[in-house]
Design an enzyme around this catalytic site. Structure first.
Site, PDB file in Angstrom:
ATOM      1  N   SER A  21       0.803  -1.221   0.000  1.00  0.00           N
ATOM      2  CA  SER A  21       0.000   0.000   0.000  1.00  0.00           C
ATOM      3  C   SER A  21       0.839   1.276   0.000  1.00  0.00           C
ATOM      4  O   SER A  21       0.345   2.330  -0.394  1.00  0.00           O
ATOM      5  CB  SER A  21      -0.918   0.026   1.216  1.00  0.00           C
ATOM      6  N   ASP A  24      -4.246   7.371   8.112  1.00  0.00           N
ATOM      7  CA  ASP A  24      -5.362   6.505   8.519  1.00  0.00           C
ATOM      8  C   ASP A  24      -4.965   5.447   9.545  1.00  0.00           C
ATOM      9  O   ASP A  24      -5.672   4.469   9.730  1.00  0.00           O
ATOM     10  CB  ASP A  24      -5.960   5.830   7.281  1.00  0.00           C
ATOM     11  N   HIS A  45      -1.107   4.385   6.921  1.00  0.00           N
ATOM     12  CA  HIS A  45      -0.422   5.041   5.803  1.00  0.00           C
ATOM     13  C   HIS A  45      -0.104   6.511   6.084  1.00  0.00           C
ATOM     14  O   HIS A  45      -0.726   7.128   6.951  1.00  0.00           O
ATOM     15  CB  HIS A  45      -1.292   4.932   4.546  1.00  0.00           C
TER      16      HIS A  45
END
Ligand SMILES: *[C@@H]1O[C@H](CO)[C@@H](O)[C@H](O)[C@H]1NC(C)=O
Ligand SMILES: *[C@@H]1O[C@H](CO)[C@@H](O)[C@H](O)[C@H]1NC(C)=O
Ligand SMILES: *[C@@H]1O[C@H](CO)[C@@H](O)[C@H](O)[C@H]1NC(C)=O
Ligand SMILES: *[C@@H]1O[C@H](CO)[C@@H](O)[C@H](O)[C@H]1NC(C)=O
Length: 390
Positions: free
Chosen positions: A42, A350, A353
């Site tokens: 991610s 979040d 990240h």
């Protein structure tokens, strides 16, 4: 002097001949990478997981794209800043069938990816089925099928990279963090996690060798960040008070990340010896991220260990109410996990990240090579520097 060198290749020539082989890397012509092929999780997913498993919900993307854009952040990722700085468009995700343009590269990363194939499904553990081995199968297929489509011409050719781009491209890697947390999710001890690190790195190394065998020459490899400073790790894997450092980070997880990084660096150095035409750069993003978190205030950021978009608790992170999640309240869908007021002064987006502001800062630190081994800027990463890779 340095900027003169960058701009005037004639002067560089003079300097090169004066100093023989000791001219600084900055004096070499920039590489003019025509494409980027990215592999990862991610930290560099620009739409892969979203294409396969559903869009990252708003407020993801709000700051820069003003809508969800397949990224787990309020805006751009480090890979986006890398692309921009090389004069290339943002990378389309290989898995994204809609509106993708691969003329200057492709992104094989997906959120939740590990190097090793996971033994659990995404619904069980959050592990993406698109682990690095699968990402490389997809790259190989992309590479193998491109020539015949390029010959066809028309729209298909217009959306693919030229054949020569595969050898001139920069191959970027940012993966490994989820391999470390995978063990902790299985209740392994730190020693047990450390014990499988060599296997993770041997699989990563094999993928780089295979990309080299297919003509890849420039490899830009990020190490893994201080996971022990991330809200989701702090929330999910609590440690004792004595295992928390003075910044609030969990020491055991940061130590395991550093162990992984030490071994990764050794792996990259070995690859440099084994692959005679490869230019490999090991990039210490761990130190950059750690500096950002520990010096947040001085750098104009706030609450380094608290998620901007989340739902309460010490770290504003709740795994049942992740950023943008909707729940039904009195028959109506409501977003219960919203963005903070000003993501531009926050580091963590979040709980897992980084924010766009943090990503931009991280990129600025790594771009000139001061955190790289060998110490050469991104734009020069195609130059093989035999003796400096130590
Ligand atoms: C694909 O992207 C490149 C670079 O941004 C652009 O020049 C080209 O026109 C795009 N191709 C199509 C078919 O839109
Ligand atoms: C999955 O299971 C196989 C067989 O037990 C094992 O060899 C492999 O290391 C496991 N992979 C992970 C990521 O745990
Ligand atoms: C890990 O330990 C927790 C708490 O004891 C337990 O609830 C969970 O099922 C365990 N997970 C695994 C995969 O063994
Ligand atoms: C690299 O860039 C950073 C951020 O702009 C700057 O602070 C640092 O001094 C630069 N290092 C070198 C060696 O140019």
């Amino acid at each position: 002097m340095e900027s003169l060198c960058l701009k005037h290749t004639a002067l560089c020539g003079v300097l090169l001949s004066l100093t023989l082989f000791t001219a600084p890397a900055n004096c070499l012509e920039s590489c003019q990478f025509p494409a980027i092929f990215n592999f990862g999780d991610s930290n560099s997913d620009t739409g892969g997981l979203s294409a396969a498993f559903g869009q990252a919900p708003p407020p993801n993307g709000n700051t820069f794209f003003h809508a969800p854009a397949g990224r787990y952040s309020d805006g751009r990722l480090v890979i986006d800043f890398i692309a921009e700085s090389l004069g290339l468009p943002h990378l389309s995700a290989y898995l994204d069938s809609l509106g993708s343009n691969f003329s200057h590269g492709a992104n094989f990363a997906t959120a939740g990816s590990t190097v090793r194939p996971p033994n659990s499904t995404i619904s069980q553990s959050g592990a993406s089925p698109i682990s690095l081995d699968v990402q490389f199968v997809q790259f190989s297929d992309f590479h193998r099928r491109s020539p015949s489509l390029l010959k066809q011409g028309g729209i298909f050719a217009a959306l693919l990279p030229k054949e020569e781009f595969f050898s001139r491209a920069i191959y970027t890697f940012d993966i490994g963090q989820n391999d470390l947390t995978a063990g902790y999710k299985l209740n392994m001890t730190t020693d047990q996690v450390k014990a499988y690190v060599p296997d993770v790195l041997s699989q990563l190394s094999n993928v780089i060798r295979s990309a080299y065998a297919q003509g890849g020459r420039t490899f830009w490899i990020h190490n893994t960040g201080p996971v022990g400073c991330l809200p989701y790790v702090l929330d999910r894997f609590p440690v004792t008070a004595s295992q928390v450092d003075k910044y609030g980070c969990a020491t055991p997880y940061n130590e395991v990340a550093q162990y992984f990084n030490t071994k990764l660096k050794e792996t990259v150095i070995q690859l440099g010896k084994d692959l005679p035409l490869a230019a490999l750069t090991y990039v210490d993003t761990y130190s950059v991220k750690r500096n950002l978190i520990t010096q947040a205030k001085k750098l104009g950021f706030q609450d380094p260990l608290v998620a901007c978009c989340g739902h309460g608790g010490k770290y504003n992170y709740n795994k049942n109410y992740k950023c943008g999640v909707k729940v039904k309240v009195d028959g109506k869908e409501r977003v219960v996990s919203k963005s903070c007021k000003d993501p531009s002064v926050r580091i963590n987006w979040d709980g897992i990240h980084f924010s766009e502001a943090a990503n931009k800062w991280i990129f600025q630190q790594i771009a000139n090579g001061s955190f790289s081994t060998p110490q050469i800027p991104l734009k020069m990463a195609c130059r093989r520097q035999h003796n400096s890779l130590t």
